[in-house]
Design a protein around this motif. Structure first.
Motif, PDB file in Angstrom:
ATOM      1  N   SER A  56       6.200   1.516   0.051  1.00  0.00           N
ATOM      2  CA  SER A  56       5.641   1.661   1.406  1.00  0.00           C
ATOM      3  C   SER A  56       6.743   1.567   2.456  1.00  0.00           C
ATOM      4  O   SER A  56       6.677   2.240   3.496  1.00  0.00           O
TER       5      SER A  56
ATOM      6  N   VAL B 196       0.046  11.200   3.181  1.00  0.00           N
ATOM      7  CA  VAL B 196       0.672  10.215   2.295  1.00  0.00           C
ATOM      8  C   VAL B 196      -0.389   9.628   1.359  1.00  0.00           C
ATOM      9  O   VAL B 196      -0.198   9.565   0.136  1.00  0.00           O
ATOM     10  N   GLU B 197      -1.503   9.228   1.948  1.00  0.00           N
ATOM     11  CA  GLU B 197      -2.585   8.641   1.131  1.00  0.00           C
ATOM     12  C   GLU B 197      -3.086   9.634   0.090  1.00  0.00           C
ATOM     13  O   GLU B 197      -3.302   9.286  -1.075  1.00  0.00           O
TER      14      GLU B 197
ATOM     15  N   VAL C 254       8.788   4.880   2.418  1.00  0.00           N
ATOM     16  CA  VAL C 254       8.045   5.957   3.090  1.00  0.00           C
ATOM     17  C   VAL C 254       8.084   5.745   4.603  1.00  0.00           C
ATOM     18  O   VAL C 254       8.313   6.690   5.370  1.00  0.00           O
TER      19      VAL C 254
ATOM     20  N   CYS D 288      -0.579  10.026  -2.722  1.00  0.00           N
ATOM     21  CA  CYS D 288      -0.525   8.806  -3.541  1.00  0.00           C
ATOM     22  C   CYS D 288      -1.744   8.726  -4.456  1.00  0.00           C
ATOM     23  O   CYS D 288      -1.615   8.356  -5.632  1.00  0.00           O
ATOM     24  N   LYS D 289      -2.904   9.048  -3.923  1.00  0.00           N
ATOM     25  CA  LYS D 289      -4.126   8.990  -4.741  1.00  0.00           C
ATOM     26  C   LYS D 289      -4.075  10.044  -5.837  1.00  0.00           C
ATOM     27  O   LYS D 289      -4.463   9.790  -6.973  1.00  0.00           O
TER      28      LYS D 289
ATOM     29  N   ARG E 174      10.199  -1.760  -1.078  1.00  0.00           N
ATOM     30  CA  ARG E 174       8.917  -1.318  -1.624  1.00  0.00           C
ATOM     31  C   ARG E 174       8.700   0.153  -1.294  1.00  0.00           C
ATOM     32  O   ARG E 174       9.270   0.676  -0.325  1.00  0.00           O
TER      33      ARG E 174
ATOM     34  N   LEU F 145      -0.127   6.652  -7.310  1.00  0.00           N
ATOM     35  CA  LEU F 145       1.140   5.983  -6.979  1.00  0.00           C
ATOM     36  C   LEU F 145       0.869   4.786  -6.079  1.00  0.00           C
ATOM     37  O   LEU F 145       0.294   4.932  -5.000  1.00  0.00           O
ATOM     38  N   ASP F 146       1.286   3.621  -6.528  1.00  0.00           N
ATOM     39  CA  ASP F 146       1.113   2.395  -5.755  1.00  0.00           C
ATOM     40  C   ASP F 146       2.365   2.155  -4.909  1.00  0.00           C
ATOM     41  O   ASP F 146       3.448   1.914  -5.455  1.00  0.00           O
ATOM     42  N   LEU F 147       2.206   2.212  -3.598  1.00  0.00           N
ATOM     43  CA  LEU F 147       3.360   2.019  -2.713  1.00  0.00           C
ATOM     44  C   LEU F 147       3.689   0.544  -2.494  1.00  0.00           C
ATOM     45  O   LEU F 147       4.662   0.227  -1.825  1.00  0.00           O
ATOM     46  N   GLY F 148       2.874  -0.346  -3.065  1.00  0.00           N
ATOM     47  CA  GLY F 148       3.128  -1.775  -2.886  1.00  0.00           C
ATOM     48  C   GLY F 148       4.221  -2.302  -3.794  1.00  0.00           C
ATOM     49  O   GLY F 148       4.721  -3.399  -3.596  1.00  0.00           O
TER      50      GLY F 148
END
Lengths: 286, 525
Positions: A71, A89-90, A74, A93-94, A69, A98-101
């Motif tokens: 996440s 990182v947050e 990373v 992603c925002k 994944r 970008l969805d790290l899941g």
């Protein structure tokens, strides 16, 4: 070639010119046949590990992480590198939505590229080495990326941006280096590059062609005429050409900006490689 | 597969002459022993009949085992064709060129049919040559018939895997699903040989049941024409089903979509502490593969351990096995033969395990992961060391799990293995497995793209040397060139210290060479 700390340096060249090779030399991934490169005074070969403490790298080719994944990737890279701030990182992603899941294999090409950018930026490096970083990004995310680069520069980060897209480099670079066939053919500030830009123009006339006036117009070159059509290239302003066309019955007018490859073929044809440079020092000082 | 089939065929045919004796009386005694032994092995081999001749022995021992080996090959090939190529983008590329999906799958199927025909033919020729070398040529007609049955059952596995691969979305999942299905069908048939109530199930579902019905090499045996034709028809049907499913599904998606619970989206790195510790991260990343290897090897160890007493009792009565017993050591025959059988098999499995790990290292290079890892401030030497340590850890976990299973299995057979000897035998396996990987590390540092092929050839040659050398009476020094021979028989005969030191030296030198070569070479170009 020398890049000053805090500047954004655009590294332009057509496909196969040697941009990625230069970058891999700087990252210590490949070994030079001759010459040397240094970053912040550190030798890129002998002190590669030290160099990479200061560098964020976005590779030209996307790595494949299979079923991991985002996440997990990373976290793994953060564990290898250390010094990663989760808030950064947050934030990235925002910014890129970008969805790290998700698993890496489920990402679209654009999302994979976003993840690669995140891995390069997440530790707030002093130097960013970016190899064609916007490939696969949509225009909105490209804009986000340019904004991020500019904000990063404001914090004093040096950016080495490799690209074959002239307009991309123009947006964010202070200076530009142009490489062709493995040789640095020119280094200049952005405002000094206007002389290499040109447009290819094709004009179709309903009646007689004002060929002499066109040939005499300043900035108009390589004029070719066939039947009622004229082809030429225009450097700089269009005004001299438009003046030459005044009074003629134009039924079609087209102009397009050629690709970087065409620019190089046109501009550097026959000029040899006198400006060939040695990669001497990429970022000075420390 | 052809090379493996040829090797296996020659080995078994040649082995018959050595273990069965030269006189008719000796061969009859050997046949009786084998039939008694065969009744203990019905889970993996068909029931033997009249194997006092080389033809009977080949029918039972070789053509009884080949469906599993050829089936494994078919499974890997079909999963690769159906999903592996898709993951690499080859299918998308071909379809973009105007090739229809049906034609694409049909071409892959025909390619496998041709490859399978070649492999089966070469294997059968090798078996015949091996048998003729021992002075007993096999009858051509029955040999062709049993080859055709093998060909048919292999194609069924290919077709089944092809169809199942359309139901999942990745090559790994395709291999897993097909592995479960094929393994299930194989063992249902195996169990039906001793549990009569399972026979209707095997008859209905298992292609291996219909394959077993053809026994043309046995004296008085027959070729099941209808059964073999049925297998070929099923193979065609399954392949057509696979083609149809491929033509109706989306690329990269399963044919039947099942809504799964969406994992909540996140913008935070994983909190899993294992991922932050480099060596453990590498182990964690391959946890599912390790689990699969652990379960598979443990199940085999448990099974072989549980039947070891019956096997040893049979072996003890067979004069022809004196050479085997001598090779197994001079200790307690139960312990000696258990160790000889299990650790002999497990050495080969560990070599394959090491090769799969080395393949992963080559993949790191080819797929850009190494370049990404080296963009972090870590040295190349550290990369090699972390790989080595992660492999030691994975190998140790695998060995520990299987040794525990072996101990449990032998306990159910009332054989008490000395815990110290078992621990020593298990520990010596670590440098054995790692030494293969060390050679792989050196190769990966020099020729990453050719590493797997070169290492596989080396392991295969090494195994060949160990298996064929004693039969062909090669000198001891030549046998010591094989890593397999360096392991010795630590469960019964003590640790072979010379072998251990050589394996340790190979390990250290291999990884050192790997680190040096990795330092010198270019990455990502």
């Amino acid at each position: 070639m020398r890049i000053e700390e805090g500047e954004v340096f655009g590294y332009l060249g057509p496909n196969g010119a040697g941009k990625t090779t230069t970058i891999r030399l700087l990252m210590g991934l490949i070994h030079p046949g001759a010459g040397s490169a240094s970053v912040f005074g550190l030798d890129c070969q002998g002190q590669a590990v030290e160099v990479k403490r200061h560098v964020g790298y976005v590779a030209g080719e996307l790595p494949q992480f299979g079923g991991l994944r985002g996440s997990e990737i990373v976290a793994y890279m953060a564990g290898l590198r250390g010094g990663v701030d989760e808030k950064v990182v947050e934030e990235i992603c925002k910014r890129f939505s970008l969805d790290l899941g998700q698993r890496f294999r489920e990402y679209s090409r654009g999302n994979k590229q976003k993840l690669a950018i995140l891995l390069g930026f997440m530790h707030r490096p002093r130097l960013l080495i970016l190899d064609e970083p916007t490939g696969g990004l949509d225009p909105l995310n490209q804009q986000e990326f340019y904004d991020m680069c500019l904000r990063t520069r404001e914090r004093g980060t040096t950016v080495f941006l490799s690209s074959h897209i002239l307009s991309e480099v123009e947006r964010i670079s202070d200076r530009v280096g142009i490489i062709r066939d493995g040789h640095l053919v020119r280094t200049a500030r952005l405002d000094q590059l206007h002389d290499i830009r040109f447009h290819q123009v094709e004009v179709e006339f309903a009646s007689a062609v004002p060929l002499d006036a066109i040939r005499a117009a300043p900035g108009v070159h390589r004029v070719e005429s066939h039947d009622h059509r004229v082809r030429c290239i225009v450097r700089g302003s269009f005004e001299p050409l438009m003046s030459a066309l005044a009074g003629a019955r134009v039924v079609n007018f087209s102009s397009h900006e050629p690709s970087l490859e065409e620019i190089f073929l046109t501009y550097y044809r026959g000029q040899g490689q006198s400006a060939a440079g040695e990669v001497e020092s990429i970022v000075s000082g420390s | 597969m052809s090379a493996f089939g040829v090797f296996y065929g020659i080995l078994q045919a040649a082995a018959y002459g050595s273990v069965a004796g030269a006189t008719p009386a000796a061969r009859q005694a050997f046949g009786r022993q084998m039939e008694a032994l065969g009744r203990q092995l019905t889970l993996v081999l068909p029931l033997p009949h009249g194997i006092d001749s080389i033809a009977g022995f080949i029918q039972w021992r070789v053509y009884g085992a080949l469906p599993a080996l050829f089936g494994f090959w078919a499974l890997m090939s079909a999963a690769g064709a159906a999903r592996g190529d898709e993951e690499r983008g080859l299918v998308e590329r071909c379809l973009a060129e105007g090739v229809s999906r049906t034609r694409y799958v049909a071409v892959r199927c025909l390619g496998f049919v041709l490859a399978c025909a070649i492999a089966v033919t070469l294997t059968s020729v090798a078996i015949d040559v091996g048998a003729a070398g021992g002075g007993s040529a096999l009858p051509l007609g029955p040999l062709l018939q049993v080859s055709l049955a093998l060909f048919a059952v292999t194609l069924v596995i290919y077709g089944l895997t092809l169809a199942l691969s359309q139901m999942v979305s990745s090559r790994t999942a395709a291999m897993g699903a097909a592995g479960l299905a094929v393994g299930g069908l194989y063992f249902v048939n195996g169990l039906s040989r001793s549990v009569a109530s399972l026979e209707p199930v095997a008859r209905l579902l298992s292609p291996f049941y219909w394959y077993d019905r053809s026994t043309p090499l046995y004296r008085g045996g027959s070729f099941d024409v209808a059964g073999t034709a049925g297998l070929l028809a099923v193979a065609i049907g399954l392949s057509v089903l696979g083609m149809w499913l491929m033509s109706v599904r989306d690329l990269g998606a399963p044919a039947i979509r099942i809504e799964t619970r969406q994992r909540p989206s996140t913008v935070r790195p994983s909190a899993n502490p294992l991922l932050r510790l480099p060596v453990l991260a590498l182990v964690y990343e391959q946890r599912l593969g390790l689990l699969g290897w652990g379960l598979g090897c443990s199940a085999l160890a448990l099974y072989l351990g549980s039947i070891s007493r019956q096997m040893v009792d049979l072996f003890k009565q067979a004069s022809g096995f004196s050479a085997y017993l001598a090779a197994a050591g001079r200790g307690d025959p139960y312990t000696a033969l258990t160790g000889f059988l299990w650790f002999g098999i497990f050495q080969a499995l560990l070599a394959v395990f090491a090769i799969t790990q080395v393949a992963r290292w080559s993949g790191d290079d080819n797929e850009g992961r190494l370049e990404t890892v080296l963009s972090a401030p870590i040295s190349r030497t550290r990369v090699v060391l972390e790989r080595a340590l992660a492999l030691v850890l994975r190998t140790a976990i695998l060995i520990a799990a299987t040794s525990l299973a072996l101990a449990l299995g032998t306990q159910t057979a009332q054989i008490q293995l000395d815990p110290g000897s078992l621990a020593r035998a298990s520990l010596v396996l670590v440098p054995f497995g790692i030494s293969f990987a060390a050679i792989g590390a050196a190769l990966a540092g020099r020729v990453p793209r050719a590493t797997v092929a070169v290492l596989s050839a080396f392991a295969f040659g090494s195994y060949l040397l160990t298996e064929l050398g004693p039969l062909l009476r090669w000198p001891a020094w030549a046998l010591r060139l094989s890593i397999f021979s360096l392991y010795g028989a630590p469960l019964s005969g003590g640790v072979d210290w010379t072998g251990l030191w050589i394996m340790s030296a190979v390990t250290v030198l291999g990884f050192a060479a790997g680190a040096v070569l990795m330092q010198r070479r270019d990455v990502g170009s």
